[in-house]
Enzyme design. Sequence first.
Site, PDB file in Angstrom:
ATOM      1  N   SER A   1       1.635  18.459 -31.848  1.00 25.98           N
ATOM      2  CA  SER A   1       1.777  19.476 -30.815  1.00 25.98           C
ATOM      3  C   SER A   1       1.562  20.835 -31.476  1.00 25.98           C
ATOM      4  CB  SER A   1       3.135  19.396 -30.120  1.00 25.98           C
ATOM      5  OG  SER A   1       4.163  19.355 -31.058  1.00 25.98           O
TER       6      SER A   1
ATOM      7  N   GLU B   1      14.862  17.526 -37.726  1.00 25.83           N
ATOM      8  CA  GLU B   1      14.329  17.269 -36.394  1.00 25.83           C
ATOM      9  C   GLU B   1      15.407  16.606 -35.543  1.00 25.83           C
ATOM     10  OE1 GLU B   1      11.065  14.516 -36.344  1.00 25.83           O
ATOM     11  OE2 GLU B   1      10.447  15.128 -34.332  1.00 25.83           O
TER      12      GLU B   1
ATOM     13  N   SER C   1       2.085  12.294 -38.799  1.00 23.15           N
ATOM     14  CA  SER C   1       1.629  10.995 -38.283  1.00 23.15           C
ATOM     15  C   SER C   1       0.125  10.826 -38.379  1.00 23.15           C
ATOM     16  CB  SER C   1       2.013  10.846 -36.806  1.00 23.15           C
ATOM     17  OG  SER C   1       3.398  10.841 -36.663  1.00 23.15           O
TER      18      SER C   1
ATOM     19  N   GLU D   1      12.907   1.991 -31.666  1.00 17.90           N
ATOM     20  CA  GLU D   1      13.054   0.839 -32.568  1.00 17.90           C
ATOM     21  C   GLU D   1      13.414   1.312 -33.974  1.00 17.90           C
ATOM     22  OE1 GLU D   1      10.376   1.219 -30.418  1.00 17.90           O
ATOM     23  OE2 GLU D   1      11.341  -0.138 -28.996  1.00 17.90           O
TER      24      GLU D   1
ATOM     25  N   GLN E   1       3.099  20.370 -37.290  1.00 20.32           N
ATOM     26  CA  GLN E   1       3.460  19.361 -38.283  1.00 20.32           C
ATOM     27  C   GLN E   1       2.362  18.308 -38.380  1.00 20.32           C
ATOM     28  OE1 GLN E   1       5.646  16.059 -37.057  1.00 20.32           O
ATOM     29  NE2 GLN E   1       7.343  16.353 -38.471  1.00 20.32           N
TER      30      GLN E   1
END
Lengths: 398, 398, 398, 398
Positions: free
Chosen positions: C152, C235, C120, C368, C117
Amino acid sequence: MSADPVPADLDLLYDDVEEGLRASVRSLLADRCPWSAVLERVETDAPTDVALWKELAAMGVAGLPVPERLGGAGATLRETAVAAEELGRAVAPVPFLGSAVLATTALLAAGGEAADGALARLASGEVSAALAVPLATAPDTPFPQTVRYAPGAPGSTSSPDSPADGRAASGTLTGEVGGVADASTAGILVVPAVGADGPGLYLVEADSSVRLPVTSLDLTRPLATVRFDGAAARPVATGPAAADALHTALVSGAAVLASEQLGVAEWALTTTVDYLKTRYQFGRPVGSFQAVKHRLADLWVAVSQARAVARNAASAAVHGGPEAALDAALAQAFVSDTAVLAAEEAVQLHGGIGFTWEHPTHLYLKRAKADALALGSADRHRMTIARLADLPPAQWEA
Amino acid sequence: MSADPVPADLDLLYDDVEEGLRASVRSLLADRCPWSAVLERVETDAPTDVALWKELAAMGVAGLPVPERLGGAGATLRETAVAAEELGRAVAPVPFLGSAVLATTALLAAGGEAADGALARLASGEVSAALAVPLATAPDTPFPQTVRYAPGAPGSTSSPDSPADGRAASGTLTGEVGGVADASTAGILVVPAVGADGPGLYLVEADSSVRLPVTSLDLTRPLATVRFDGAAARPVATGPAAADALHTALVSGAAVLASEQLGVAEWALTTTVDYLKTRYQFGRPVGSFQAVKHRLADLWVAVSQARAVARNAASAAVHGGPEAALDAALAQAFVSDTAVLAAEEAVQLHGGIGFTWEHPTHLYLKRAKADALALGSADRHRMTIARLADLPPAQWEA
Amino acid sequence: MTDPAPLDAAAARARVAEFVAAHDPRTTDPAAFLGARFDAGLAWVHFPEGAGGLGAPRALQPTIDAEFARLGAAPVQREGLVIGLGMAAPTILAFGTPAQRYRYLRPLYTGEEVWCQLFSEPGAGSDLAALGTRAVRDGDSWILNGQKVWTSLAHRARWAILIARTDPDLPKHRGISYFICDMHSPGVEVRPLRQLTGEAEFNEVYLTDVRIADSQRLGEPGEGWRVAQTTLMNERVSIAGHAEPREGGVIALVTELWRTRPELRTPGLHDTLLRLWVDAEAARLTKERLRQQLAAGQPGPEGSAAKLSFARINQEVAGLELDLLGGEGLTYDDWSFRRPAGIPFAERVPGFHYLRTKGNSIEGGTSEILRTIIAERVLGLPAEPRTDKDTAWKDLPR
Amino acid sequence: MTDPAPLDAAAARARVAEFVAAHDPRTTDPAAFLGARFDAGLAWVHFPEGAGGLGAPRALQPTIDAEFARLGAAPVQREGLVIGLGMAAPTILAFGTPAQRYRYLRPLYTGEEVWCQLFSEPGAGSDLAALGTRAVRDGDSWILNGQKVWTSLAHRARWAILIARTDPDLPKHRGISYFICDMHSPGVEVRPLRQLTGEAEFNEVYLTDVRIADSQRLGEPGEGWRVAQTTLMNERVSIAGHAEPREGGVIALVTELWRTRPELRTPGLHDTLLRLWVDAEAARLTKERLRQQLAAGQPGPEGSAAKLSFARINQEVAGLELDLLGGEGLTYDDWSFRRPAGIPFAERVPGFHYLRTKGNSIEGGTSEILRTIIAERVLGLPAEPRTDKDTAWKDLPR
């Protein structure tokens, strides 16, 4: 019935001399010990920065509480704690805790000619020392039993070297101690051992022992297993005096360690605050989000309290006695948790970058957690408090 | 070595019948038991709403786990727990815990003709009952010793009344029990007492005892000291069966109490969220501030978990056995803390208004804290878990 | 559908039995077995026919998986397939063209093609929508430039799901498109990213003039954010997959240590252990309740809470493990820069547990962000004032 | 100054001795004694001459107070004077005219006139600047209308410090003015405000056409917010007044219980007790360090942290006290609506401790506001995006 209702009004501030010392140490470390250099060094076979240690020794940091007549700075554990704070803030890989705190306070407590000789060598920076106990040893642990002392000259199985200072040893040590901090680079070992007459504290030239490095969780503070195989040893204290000297060293170590932990916590807080002022997410600095702000405010409160508690422990350690043991336990119980929290919050609030090897935060996380286990966990220190502050455990059937 | 590795897959959901029961109870309470009425009532001499209890009994709530042949609903502790949840959400001042849970499960466990007779009276709502143990009694407490049983007809010192159901008592009780919940309005007392033959569980008509109300921290659940002065008593269980019945009642009580606490926590969370959506400070709803949001999110997580844990305890209580005791202890250990946290956060996040008498939050705070102490504190239940989950205490010299 | 009657649990089990009878798992090549299972519609039963499913209710899948396991088939979910099975497949199903489904789903399911994926970026973590990787249209394809991080499996993957900015003049959520990227394309450079554990579990992926055919776009141009939501939701949903026994999680690290090493026990750590045991059990039951809700077709919002809880519990368990071990906790196994060796988590050294779990509250959505999601989407609390929603991406402060 | 040499500690002590020699505290009327002390400039030594001081360094005041105490004078700070001495006096000194200082300070100091504070309103708690009480100019005076809340001492006060909105067209911080309000004026109605403890410690104050002379304004019109900051800063500073012995605070409630009631002890609560003991000691030492900093003329920002810490510790101690007491903790003394009877906090029932300390994190600045203050003013973290700073007060959402 309450524990000592009116404690002495210990000085909790830093005086001008201490601030001067701090500035010198900090300046040297800024030049010689940036985190990038630390990270690079700890992956080599020589994680300890011996050259830096000699420079620190030249500033007096290797022998702060050592009397001037022995070449020390003639200061106290208060100044020692200030140096520890700065070394913690830099996660400096130098044998300060093992040599300038644990071994030094053990030798100072023992006193006598042999101890003085060793102290002079340590203070000058000629060699460093280690106290041959597992780093995790709590001050109220029973006297170690894993090394035996036998009187008489070293036998055939011992190292062929005689002590480097030229004086004959009075006997030999045999046994093993695991998890000794700062042992691999030490020239002198201060070794608690038991003989026929009971406990004793002995000086051994480190190269007459076998030191096997172990991989340490805290990359910046190497540990080793130390084996004595009939190593030449010279007593510096025996009987109750040896047990007292070891206890004093561990209490002093716990007190000074709290200042090192304070330095770690201060670095973590300051670095995180600075980062969050400049890291933008959702079009705003992350540090402007209220949940983040409140956590950092709580952390700042804890660090402020850690400063008072660590200062109190250092001042109490100067005076010694049961109050010093209680204040050291208090400091370890409080500051261990604070430093770990600060480092953990630093990782979390840095987000992904704080989880990488190439960012310094992990060096502090590992130091914080290892320091929390060093010289007894917070939990162990709370049990010490229970005993010294008259808050006995419950009697409870299992 | 690990504790029961594969627990039974208990049903953790609410089925349609349970949701129907919930809706009925909630609707009745919304009509008959708004917080303003509760607040007004608890300042009178009659804090318990006996009329409301009769209405609840008419819905079957007074005898949910009582078999239909005795006039009960023939349901289980799962349905009982759903009712508890709603009664907790309303801080309803009714003798549900004392009568429909503790006394009822004790009598169900004891069984037999005398118990059946009493259960029929309870289920109908004709009278309520109380289990004469201090409300704080944990399930693993030793059998109470403060009341003595003596065989034979009531003597001259006893109450002149014979049991209202017309059957002769077999003996008398003498002694005192403090902190009994729901005793003042009870018609029947279920009393653990010891006689020459060991423990026993006895039925006493409440008006043959002396009941002294005490001022309770939880305004909505009155407590009383109950004194027996040769009161006529009829055994429902003796010997190990009595101890088992009491233990079953306390375990069942702890399990169902968790659902009451869940109701308290849900009220606190929901009410606080609703308030913070409409309360403006700094030109924004207070509920839009991130620190507040994150605390409420954490609280929501805890309440979600409390729901699963309480549901699990209720399902396990239906089956009984050691697993029920462990699951009840788990529920008390977790949900007590959650309910107290929820009520405390409600006070704090309401700000000043939550600290006043004229706002309902304090009723929930007092209920939450009292419930946390009821049937054993979270700490006591963690020790029960230690025993039942094979996590023994440390051996430690004081 | 070939089957006119809707599939029920019994019929599903029968189909599995029939399939296994025809493809003996002991003798059939694993990839061939899975390929046949895909073709039989037993891969994802709720997917359409031809895409690995039968268009049946999703709730049947656990039954099917359990039946395959009972009959000796290896589990589908294996190391290396987590992103493909959990995230890519449902996204391709939801947004892919028939050609895309046909091309990608089968080898994804059999494990012949590994997926990663590329979401990010260094400047877009929690604020993923701020991403800056550019995709510029060039005829029938797109040219990509940028840097991705926290990837990953990138070094083993054949395909990536990827989001990139296709219109910087629009507000950040509206100028993103979603692609399938061939990891073997020229210009894709995968570099290992080393974590604080010393290992490189993740990668940085540099994209330099990488060409992606427009036919590999998923969803419309500018709709990438919405497509990515499907990926991310899957996910988080995947967390509550299967029932777990008591002490089935990370808590076992400390319960086993407690039971087998009595000399490590202390009273204070006993309390910490019991509290964590309670928390772990509460989280486990909550996940079990969620599983039961899903099976009953009543999905609840508790899924987002599970990751939050387990991150905290894992971290606290790992911290307690070190505290229990004391001196033994001061060591590590190996700091050298390397790829993970596939050793199960529980078998790694305690220091690794401590360090690795720090990532649990960062990876896959920080704690968060999850708290904010719960507060806004579950509790309905108002969003913070936002300045970044209507500003062109290129004009945002960063 | 009458004394040309600056006052030092020795000279200050000499002055006190001289004063006490002339006014025997055993025989002089207390108010007369304090009046004379005011006139001698020994009330607030840093205030100017004629205003109760000598224009000397503030750091001398503790020395003077200690010397008065040593020589047998009653303490100045007494029940009922907290607002006058701690908040009104420094504000009047900073902003008052000579006539105002002359009129108010002396009877305030002697206790002849009690003061209260009319700041908070039902709609303006944490966001105090949002207050809506209107003051409209009418010739030489102002007409006030509005409602104030959380006012302690209002029912006994002669004077109030008060802030009101004088210009609703300006942004909220800029349209506020600060007044001295005569509590005996027509239109001032004081109603007791009952708290969750059952008692009415505070009041609501209704202002209906209350006339205040313009000469009773403190500071310029529209400058009231700045004046109020002085008041509030003094409220928080006053916390670190005097040295406190170990276990001198609320922690003694549980340490004494632990020592004197061994039957209440449990292992889990022992750990909680020790953690709280550590936290209380850390907070005490931090306060002591702040005191030493102030005495050394180096005020630190730790003052704002002290209230935050003590609120939490007080609440946790009170919670633990109930947990320790178990069944005894389920009772209360008296719920009747009444004014506090002046019984010292420690002597109240445990339930009162539990309930009353809930206010510690709300009164005098909520813990949330204090965290934001620390984050922004101490750590320098950016403020949240604000929409309420530049909008006219009348246009704010509420």
